[in-house]
Design an enzyme around this catalytic site. Structure first.
Site, PDB file in Angstrom:
ATOM      1  N   ASP A   5     103.805  -9.757  33.271  1.00 24.80           N
ATOM      2  CA  ASP A   5     103.656  -8.658  32.323  1.00 24.80           C
ATOM      3  C   ASP A   5     103.903  -7.348  33.071  1.00 24.80           C
ATOM      4  O   ASP A   5     104.145  -7.369  34.284  1.00 24.80           O
ATOM      5  CB  ASP A   5     102.289  -8.675  31.621  1.00 24.80           C
ATOM      6  CG  ASP A   5     102.422  -8.237  30.152  1.00 24.80           C
ATOM      7  OD1 ASP A   5     102.924  -7.108  29.918  1.00 24.80           O
ATOM      8  OD2 ASP A   5     102.056  -9.010  29.265  1.00 24.80           O
ATOM      9  N   HIS A  47     107.808  -6.129  28.515  1.00 24.40           N
ATOM     10  CA  HIS A  47     106.606  -6.505  29.273  1.00 24.40           C
ATOM     11  C   HIS A  47     106.985  -6.934  30.694  1.00 24.40           C
ATOM     12  O   HIS A  47     106.440  -7.904  31.234  1.00 24.40           O
ATOM     13  CB  HIS A  47     105.845  -7.652  28.578  1.00 24.40           C
ATOM     14  CG  HIS A  47     105.021  -7.192  27.397  1.00 24.40           C
ATOM     15  ND1 HIS A  47     103.855  -6.484  27.535  1.00 24.40           N
ATOM     16  CD2 HIS A  47     105.225  -7.334  26.066  1.00 24.40           C
ATOM     17  CE1 HIS A  47     103.357  -6.226  26.328  1.00 24.40           C
ATOM     18  NE2 HIS A  47     104.181  -6.719  25.419  1.00 24.40           N
ATOM     19  N   GLU A  61     107.258  -7.239  21.490  1.00 21.09           N
ATOM     20  CA  GLU A  61     107.024  -5.800  21.672  1.00 21.09           C
ATOM     21  C   GLU A  61     108.056  -5.066  22.532  1.00 21.09           C
ATOM     22  O   GLU A  61     107.694  -4.243  23.366  1.00 21.09           O
ATOM     23  CB  GLU A  61     105.610  -5.580  22.237  1.00 21.09           C
ATOM     24  CG  GLU A  61     104.536  -6.136  21.330  1.00 21.09           C
ATOM     25  CD  GLU A  61     103.109  -5.940  21.835  1.00 21.09           C
ATOM     26  OE1 GLU A  61     102.242  -5.681  20.978  1.00 21.09           O
ATOM     27  OE2 GLU A  61     102.854  -6.030  23.044  1.00 21.09           O
TER      28      GLU A  61
HETATM   29  C1  TNX Z   1      99.707  -7.827  21.996  1.00 20.27           C
HETATM   30  S1  TNX Z   1     100.141 -10.776  21.519  1.00 20.27           S
HETATM   31  C2  TNX Z   1     100.397  -8.401  23.048  1.00 20.27           C
HETATM   32  C3  TNX Z   1      99.824  -8.369  24.396  1.00 20.27           C
HETATM   33  C4  TNX Z   1      98.526  -7.611  24.428  1.00 20.27           C
HETATM   34  C5  TNX Z   1      97.712  -7.996  23.227  1.00 20.27           C
HETATM   35  C6  TNX Z   1      96.344  -7.407  23.200  1.00 20.27           C
HETATM   36  C7  TNX Z   1     101.437 -10.342  22.219  1.00 20.27           C
HETATM   37  C8  TNX Z   1     102.535 -11.276  22.108  1.00 20.27           C
HETATM   38  N1  TNX Z   1     101.511  -9.162  22.860  1.00 20.27           N
HETATM   39  O1  TNX Z   1     100.745  -7.832  25.299  1.00 20.27           O
HETATM   40  O2  TNX Z   1      97.859  -7.918  25.599  1.00 20.27           O
HETATM   41  O3  TNX Z   1      98.387  -7.591  22.067  1.00 20.27           O
HETATM   42  O4  TNX Z   1      95.554  -8.002  22.208  1.00 20.27           O
END
Ligand code: TNX
Length: 776
Positions: free
Chosen positions: A207, A282, A347
């Protein structure tokens, strides 16, 4: 001493020995004593008791059976002090045996216990393992002890159990990037997963804030990417941006040897480790190690805390990015034998792709209409690579955007929708919706829990989880592999905190993914999990006791003002006691039997009692009645449609919690708040209190100014006071009352203006949240 005397003494000593080893009576079991989690498919309690003694034998001929026998024998060695023998000759009586039964499905087992023999039958290693785990849970909780416990009747009921999982993916994700966890803790967690018949550890190794797996071809990934500047003393979202030249000291990574050890150990516990190598976003830790992987190629530091939006992503234009990823995945696939390889995919903010010449050229050459299609190109290309190696790609539900490669599976985290869509298109799905499966969220009242990311996933909420959603067709349901909990670790810095977030919620999850749906029963689970707590105590697991917290459901009537207060805790039938106002807690606490009707300002303290003692966390509240209850509010600026509240939200006595979705708040986005309350008559007024909240991580800021004005006629207002408060960086979610007091005056109308910060210094829009305006 002559011979006769010697014999006499010997006899005496033997007699003494026998009387010391006093025989405990055989335990008689009832249905109540069977507390297995996850609850088996069928359980038939029979007459009789099997007793383990120091002479009990394991009859095992195959190496896997010997291995499992040794595992249970070692528990007896620690807890009872016996070295039970494992033999390849069938003993005559009092033994444990394994029977291969190929008619049983993969992972299924049957367990038959008579007063003489324990028989576990299965067709696969996992089946035998789960049979043994069931035996473990039928044994006294003392079996979990690392020290010898005396005077235990090591008894099992005569029983016949048939059992098999409802789903084949029963997972937990551990995020070891946001905070690093030692190999030993991972091994310990694997043990505990097996105890609950879970079979998948999703290992989030990459990450922004840390690259955690050694890749031989790219040593900088761990030399640079595994370390960040230590800002652990600050809130995750309040950590300063670090630059490429600052030295990182917080972090760590697993060598390839560590990974092999983890994977081997997991295999011995029936657990598949699914690695996650995030892409295209990430990955700031990778970009910090090799800046050429990004579009802009600028040196960046490994972030010490939250990054949002995530724009430092891999360049999707350059061929070298794909070469890098194929090299990384090749090493990863050599280490992890799992069918599925997780590539993240979540994301990604694609602003760099829009500016990047390489990405633009790629889009032109591949005929891609937009950057979403470029992400889809990216993932499809990785999918082809992964499937060319005989494996399958899995990713977060964003990989659906712009079209998904045919063989890819989807992990649905933004609710169930991604999973519904993917299964309709014939993709396999693992359900991990935030609403039920995010173990990084609060499991009790926010003010009674350690800092977490937000949201509420209580034990009973997890227990309600079902990977198959109503409305799915039978065909769609066949694509649902199962479910998984995710423990993101932004706020989890220690092993004991990690345990706290996992337990007991994992117990609830295990039942939702293992047991038949019609066996699910919250009251019954509540009973069984509280026995499990005793096992956790002996195992030294720092589990959450949040289900014992008392919370209050408050409703109010504003016409003839009263508040109805319903006290409860998650487990049924609890002994809740309370005191009001100056009552002394706990000595004067009264048993709570029915909702309380409150008609004037009241203080309350309440807790769940066990053996006449209150639980650690005491519920406390002050219900404050005031002059504006139920009065009409005229809004000059309307609250935002997402937090509209109702006509009396700000004057209903009911206060909001830090959970800003609790429907007790009204909120304004960028706009200021301006409203006038009509007290419906001239009143003496000397104080106005405005209840607000700050949660900068979620974009909520205190007002920068509050002003109160009064009027007799609703036309001519005089200002009676104001508070100015400049923006301050604040990493925590907080509730605050702003109080404006002034010399008593006669008013019918009170106007309150709240100035919204508007736009926080680091960009974006700000929310202004208000839950109550108290007029006294
Ligand atoms: C979203 S769930 C994210 C993570 C974060 C999390 C915190 C996901 C695929 N991505 O990077 O840690 O929310 O709840």
């Amino acid at each position: 001493m002559n011979k006769a005397n010697l014999i006499l003494m010997f006899l005496l000593i033997s007699l003494l020995n026998v009387s010391c080893q006093k025989e405990l009576p055989l335990t008689t079991f009832t249905q109540e004593d069977i507390t297995i989690i996850p609850i088996p498919v069928s359980t038939e309690l029979r007459d009789g008791t099997f007793r383990f003694t120091k002479n009990t034998k394991f009859y095992a001929t195959e190496s896997t059976h010997i291995q499992l026998s040794e595992a249970l024998a070692s528990k007896f060695e620690k807890a009872a002090g016996w070295k039970l023998s494992i033999t390849n000759e069938q003993p005559e009586r009092n033994y444990f045996q394994w029977k291969k039964d190929d008619s049983l499905p993969e992972e299924a087992y049957t367990l038959e216990v008579t007063s003489d023999v324990i028989t576990v039958a299965a067709s696969s290693f996992s089946g035998f393992l789960y049979g043994m785990e069931t035996v473990r849970q039928l044994l006294p909780i003392a079996i979990e002890s690392d020290n010898i416990i005396a005077d235990v009747a090591w008894d099992l009921p005569a029983i016949y159990i048939t059992d098999q999982p409802r789903f084949k993916w029963r997972g937990l994700m551990l995020d070891v990037s946001r905070h690093f966890f030692q190999k030993e803790y991972i091994l310990k967690t694997i043990d505990r997963l097996a105890m609950f018949k879970m079979n998948t550890l999703h290992f989030h190794l990459v990450d922004d804030q840390g690259w955690r797996i050694e890749i031989k071809k790219y040593p900088k990934l761990t030399q640079v990417g595994a370390w960040r500047v230590d800002h652990e003393d600050k809130h995750w979202n309040a950590r300063p941006t670090t630059t490429a030249d600052e030295k990182g000291t917080y972090g760590g990574f697993y060598t390839q040897e560590d990974i092999k050890e983890i994977v081997d150990y997991a295999t011995s516990k029936g657990i598949t480790v699914v690695p996650e190598i995030e892409m295209p976003a990430h990955v700031t830790s990778a970009v910090a190690s090799y800046p050429e992987l990004s579009c802009h190629e600028r040196p960046v530091g490994v972030p010490s805390g939250g990054v949002w939006p995530i724009t430092d992503i891999y360049c999707a234009g350059k061929e070298s990015t794909f070469e890098f990823l194929e090299d990384v995945l090749t090493e990863v696939m050599d280490l992890f034998p799992s069918k599925y390889i997780h590539v993240g995919g979540d994301e990604a903010t694609k602003t760099e792709w829009k500016k990047c010449a390489h990405c633009q050229e790629r889009m032109k050459n591949e005929g891609l209409a937009n950057v979403e299609e470029l992400q889809s190109y990216f993932i499809q290309r990785m999918e082809r690579f992964i499937s060319s190696k005989g494996r399958s790609l899995i990713g977060w539900d964003e990989i659906l955007e712009g079209g998904l490669a045919p063989g890819a599976a989807v992990m649905s985290w933004r609710g169930f929708d991604g999973g519904i869509e993917a299964s309709a298109d014939g993709h396999h799905v693992v359900m991990t919706p935030g609403s039920h499966c995010y173990f990084d969220q609060y499991q009790g009242a926010q003010n009674a829990e350690p800092l977490a990311i937000g949201g509420h996933v209580t034990l009973s909420k997890v227990y309600e989880f079902d990977p198959i959603v109503p409305g799915m067709t039978a065909k769609q349901a066949t694509y649902v592999l199962g479910g998984q909990a995710n423990l993101w670790s932004e706020y989890i810095t220690t092993e004991s905190h990690s345990e706290y977030m996992i337990f007991p919620r994992l117990a609830a999850l295990s039942e939702t993914v293992w047991s038949p749906k019609d066996k699910r029963n919250w009251n019954d689970f509540s009973r069984r999990v509280q026995v499990m707590f005793q096992r956790f105590d002996i195992m030294g697991i720092n589990y959450a006791k949040s289900a014992y917290q008392v919370s209050a459901e408050l409703t109010s009537e504003v016409t003839s003002p009263k508040v109805i207060m319903d006290l409860k805790n998650e487990f049924p039938g609890g002994d809740i006691r309370y005191v009001l106002n100056d009552g002394i807690f706990p000595s004067e606490a009264k048993l709570y039997t029915a909702p309380l009707e409150i008609t004037q300002s009241t203080k309350i303290k309440a807790a769940l009692f066990q053996d006449d003692k209150p639980s650690e966390v005491v519920y406390e509240n002050i219900i404050r009645f005031h002059k504006a209850i139920g009065k009409k509010i005229d809004y000059a600026t309307k609250p935002h449609e997402w937090y509209p509240g109702n006509d009396s939200t700000l004057v209903d006595v009911l206060r909001g919690t830090k959970n800003f979705h609790d429907k007790k708040w009204q909120a304004w986005l960028v706009d200021d708040m301006e409203l006038t309350i009509d007290l419906e008559g001239i009143n003496k007024v000397s104080k106005v209190v405005i209840g607000t909240m700050e949660n900068q991580g979620s974009g909520i800021y205190y007002p920068i100014k509050l002003e109160v004005m009064g009027s007799e006629d609703g036309k001519n207002f005089v200002s009676v006071g104001s508070i100015e408060r400049a923006y301050k960086n604040n990493g925590y979610a907080e509730l605050k009352e702003f109080e404006i007091t002034f010399k008593e005056q006669l008013f019918r109308y009170i106007k309150v203006k709240g100035t919204n910060l508007g736009h926080p210094p680091h960009g974006g829009d700000s929310w202004l949240f208000v839950d109550e305006i108290i007029i006294e």
